[in-house]
Design a protein around this motif. Structure first.
Motif, PDB file in Angstrom:
ATOM      1  N   GLY A 357      -1.490  -4.997 -16.568  1.00 41.41           N
ATOM      2  CA  GLY A 357      -0.806  -4.609 -15.335  1.00 41.41           C
ATOM      3  C   GLY A 357      -1.666  -3.698 -14.479  1.00 41.41           C
ATOM      4  O   GLY A 357      -2.874  -3.908 -14.351  1.00 41.41           O
ATOM      5  N   LEU A 358      -1.041  -2.673 -13.918  1.00 38.86           N
ATOM      6  CA  LEU A 358      -1.755  -1.759 -13.027  1.00 38.86           C
ATOM      7  C   LEU A 358      -2.849  -1.011 -13.794  1.00 38.86           C
ATOM      8  O   LEU A 358      -2.593  -0.369 -14.807  1.00 38.86           O
ATOM      9  N   LEU A 359      -4.085  -1.099 -13.278  1.00 35.84           N
ATOM     10  CA  LEU A 359      -5.213  -0.415 -13.913  1.00 35.84           C
ATOM     11  C   LEU A 359      -5.523   0.909 -13.212  1.00 35.84           C
ATOM     12  O   LEU A 359      -5.715   1.923 -13.864  1.00 35.84           O
ATOM     13  N   SER A 360      -5.582   0.865 -11.874  1.00 39.44           N
ATOM     14  CA  SER A 360      -5.895   2.101 -11.149  1.00 39.44           C
ATOM     15  C   SER A 360      -5.560   1.963  -9.673  1.00 39.44           C
ATOM     16  O   SER A 360      -5.622   0.865  -9.109  1.00 39.44           O
ATOM     17  N   ILE A 361      -5.206   3.107  -9.086  1.00 41.56           N
ATOM     18  CA  ILE A 361      -4.999   3.202  -7.639  1.00 41.56           C
ATOM     19  C   ILE A 361      -6.054   4.160  -7.101  1.00 41.56           C
ATOM     20  O   ILE A 361      -6.132   5.324  -7.528  1.00 41.56           O
ATOM     21  N   GLY A 362      -6.891   3.700  -6.208  1.00 43.41           N
ATOM     22  CA  GLY A 362      -7.931   4.545  -5.637  1.00 43.41           C
ATOM     23  C   GLY A 362      -7.354   5.709  -4.849  1.00 43.41           C
ATOM     24  O   GLY A 362      -6.203   5.653  -4.387  1.00 43.41           O
ATOM     25  N   ASP A 363      -8.139   6.755  -4.684  1.00 45.79           N
ATOM     26  CA  ASP A 363      -7.664   7.939  -3.949  1.00 45.79           C
ATOM     27  C   ASP A 363      -7.254   7.596  -2.522  1.00 45.79           C
ATOM     28  O   ASP A 363      -6.223   8.066  -2.024  1.00 45.79           O
ATOM     29  N   LYS A 364      -8.059   6.788  -1.846  1.00 39.27           N
ATOM     30  CA  LYS A 364      -7.712   6.378  -0.477  1.00 39.27           C
ATOM     31  C   LYS A 364      -6.443   5.536  -0.485  1.00 39.27           C
ATOM     32  O   LYS A 364      -5.597   5.642   0.413  1.00 39.27           O
ATOM     33  N   ALA A 365      -6.322   4.698  -1.522  1.00 40.14           N
ATOM     34  CA  ALA A 365      -5.145   3.834  -1.618  1.00 40.14           C
ATOM     35  C   ALA A 365      -3.866   4.649  -1.766  1.00 40.14           C
ATOM     36  O   ALA A 365      -2.819   4.301  -1.206  1.00 40.14           O
ATOM     37  N   LYS A 366      -3.931   5.754  -2.509  1.00 37.21           N
ATOM     38  CA  LYS A 366      -2.742   6.606  -2.684  1.00 37.21           C
ATOM     39  C   LYS A 366      -2.248   7.141  -1.344  1.00 37.21           C
ATOM     40  O   LYS A 366      -1.045   7.155  -1.072  1.00 37.21           O
ATOM     41  N   ASP A 367      -3.185   7.551  -0.501  1.00 35.49           N
ATOM     42  CA  ASP A 367      -2.811   8.058   0.827  1.00 35.49           C
ATOM     43  C   ASP A 367      -2.197   6.966   1.692  1.00 35.49           C
ATOM     44  O   ASP A 367      -1.186   7.168   2.376  1.00 35.49           O
ATOM     45  N   ILE A 368      -2.833   5.780   1.685  1.00 36.03           N
ATOM     46  CA  ILE A 368      -2.364   4.678   2.543  1.00 36.03           C
ATOM     47  C   ILE A 368      -1.012   4.161   2.049  1.00 36.03           C
ATOM     48  O   ILE A 368      -0.150   3.797   2.853  1.00 36.03           O
ATOM     49  N   LEU A 369      -0.817   4.146   0.726  1.00 38.91           N
ATOM     50  CA  LEU A 369       0.471   3.685   0.177  1.00 38.91           C
ATOM     51  C   LEU A 369       1.635   4.482   0.734  1.00 38.91           C
ATOM     52  O   LEU A 369       2.730   3.937   0.947  1.00 38.91           O
ATOM     53  N   GLU A 370       1.440   5.768   0.966  1.00 39.50           N
ATOM     54  CA  GLU A 370       2.510   6.628   1.494  1.00 39.50           C
ATOM     55  C   GLU A 370       3.021   6.100   2.829  1.00 39.50           C
ATOM     56  O   GLU A 370       4.212   6.256   3.139  1.00 39.50           O
ATOM     57  N   GLU A 371       2.136   5.477   3.579  1.00 40.02           N
ATOM     58  CA  GLU A 371       2.532   4.993   4.911  1.00 40.02           C
ATOM     59  C   GLU A 371       3.344   3.713   4.845  1.00 40.02           C
ATOM     60  O   GLU A 371       3.953   3.297   5.836  1.00 40.02           O
ATOM     61  N   PHE A 372       3.331   3.065   3.707  1.00 40.90           N
ATOM     62  CA  PHE A 372       4.124   1.836   3.561  1.00 40.90           C
ATOM     63  C   PHE A 372       5.500   2.111   2.982  1.00 40.90           C
ATOM     64  O   PHE A 372       6.317   1.215   2.852  1.00 40.90           O
ATOM     65  N   LYS A 373       5.769   3.359   2.596  1.00 38.54           N
ATOM     66  CA  LYS A 373       7.059   3.699   2.022  1.00 38.54           C
ATOM     67  C   LYS A 373       8.106   3.831   3.105  1.00 38.54           C
ATOM     68  O   LYS A 373       7.840   4.328   4.184  1.00 38.54           O
TER      69      LYS A 373
END
Length: 373
Positions: A357-373
């Motif tokens: 399943g999920l292996l890793s979320i990059g640091d930049k990805a964590k920030d961008i994910l917040e905008e899709f919530k």
């Protein structure tokens, strides 16, 4: 009837011709028959590439009273795996007294229902170059004081369109009449890439300002299931990740999430942006090199090199409790993507495997994910 070949991977492969060339040839043949009241067996046209085609005229019919004729041309994609290979493309041409050429779409030709394509909403999906080809070829046989009413038809068009990008692009009821050169290059990726770019362009027209790019269905499923991202924000890249990042720059997309299987996205950490294995592989080499930099044992690195797939490598990494490598790979993939786009796009990377399943979320990805919530 195109006796031209190209050698790819040591194989001699035949060129073909586009749906646009077929429509132009059928239109010219029908116009000639309607004007001259004479059935013909073949027709010659010039393609934008500068090559001439001599094509068989199929099922020609003349309606003498209305100065109208109809015929088909059979599509030949050569050695390209084209879904439209072998279909019939027809044209009905009625000669009119007004010196203009009107092009309509009949049965099996899709209609554009969404903005962002090369053709306005409400018009038949006959692209600009095929339209010019149809007009140019008809003018070669049309008297100066006459015009033509042209209707393009594709008997199998509606069924074939269901297997293409057309429904997603808002082209309904049939296929598109395409082609910029008039010629199909065998094993060409250009048409597929253009479909991907067109989908992005339409999404932007519909308000998209940040995008989730996925190589395939697996990435899309995880984006929806784990992060609750709306499908309208998700676009597929296939192997053309670099190409789609370029298109994101063109369309002024500011933020991009790349979500997908480690087998594809790990290549980004090595600076590989066309992820087809025939173009460049290096998956295991990239993983092994980064494991070595993190201090992994020679035994672990050797076992990774013995693997055939990244899924197998993930199992080995799990056994040796070296899961921290995935965050390193995500970070490097993000850095490479940002360098690739010269910092014009903020890019995050999320990697999965099928088994873990999920292996890793990059640091930049964590920030961008917040905008899709």
């Amino acid at each position: 009837m195109l006796d031209k070949y190209v050698v790819k991977d040591g194989k001699k492969m035949k060129y073909g011709y586009t749906t646009g060339s077929c429509a132009a040839a059928a239109s010219k043949a029908a116009a000639y028959m309607a004007i001259n009241n004479k059935i013909i067996d073949y027709i010659k046209i010039e393609t934008p590439k500068g090559w001439y085609l001599t094509l068989d005229v199929i099922e020609p019919v003349i309606e003498k009273k209305r100065q109208t004729a109809f015929c088909y041309i059979k599509k030949d994609a050569g050695d390209d795996p084209d879904i439209t290979h072998g279909i019939l493309i027809g044209a009905r041409v009625e000669i009119i007294d007004t010196p203009k050429i009107i092009i309509n779409g009949g049965k099996g030709v899709g209609k554009v229902t969404k903005p962002g394509l090369y053709v306005p909403v409400g018009e038949p999906a006959i692209n600009p170059v095929p339209r010019k080809m149809i007009q140019s070829e008809i003018l070669k046989v049309l008297p100066k004081d006459k015009g033509a009413m042209v209707t393009i038809t594709v008997p199998e068009g509606e069924a074939i369109a269901k297997k293409t990008f057309n429904p997603k692009l808002g082209i309904l009821g049939g296929i598109s009449i395409l082609g910029t050169s008039g010629i199909v290059e065998p094993m060409s990726d250009e048409a597929f890439k253009e479909s991907l770019a067109m989908e992005l362009r339409m999404a932007v027209q519909n308000g998209l300002d940040k995008a989730v790019l996925v190589p395939g269905n697996y990435g899309e499923e995880n984006a929806v299931k784990l992060f609750n991202i709306d499908k309208s924000n998700i676009l597929k890249t296939s192997n053309f990740i670099g190409f789609m990042l370029d298109k994101c720059i063109e369309e002024k997309i500011q933020k991009v999430l790349l979500i997908g299987h480690i087998g594809k996205l790990v290549k980004l950490a090595g600076g590989i942006f066309n992820t087809h294995s025939r173009v460049a592989d290096g998956r295991l080499e990239i993983i092994a090199a980064n494991l070595a930099l993190e201090g992994a044992s020679k035994e672990l690195i050797e076992k990774v090199f013995e693997c055939v797939t990244t899924e197998a490598a993930v199992e080995i990494i799990h056994e040796y409790n070296y899961g921290k490598i995935y965050s390193v790979l995500c970070q490097k993939a993000e850095e490479r993507c940002i360098a690739y786009t010269h910092g014009e796009v903020e890019i995050g990377v999320i990697m999965f495997s099928m088994a873990k399943g999920l292996l890793s979320i990059g640091d930049k990805a964590k920030d961008i994910l917040e905008e899709f919530k």
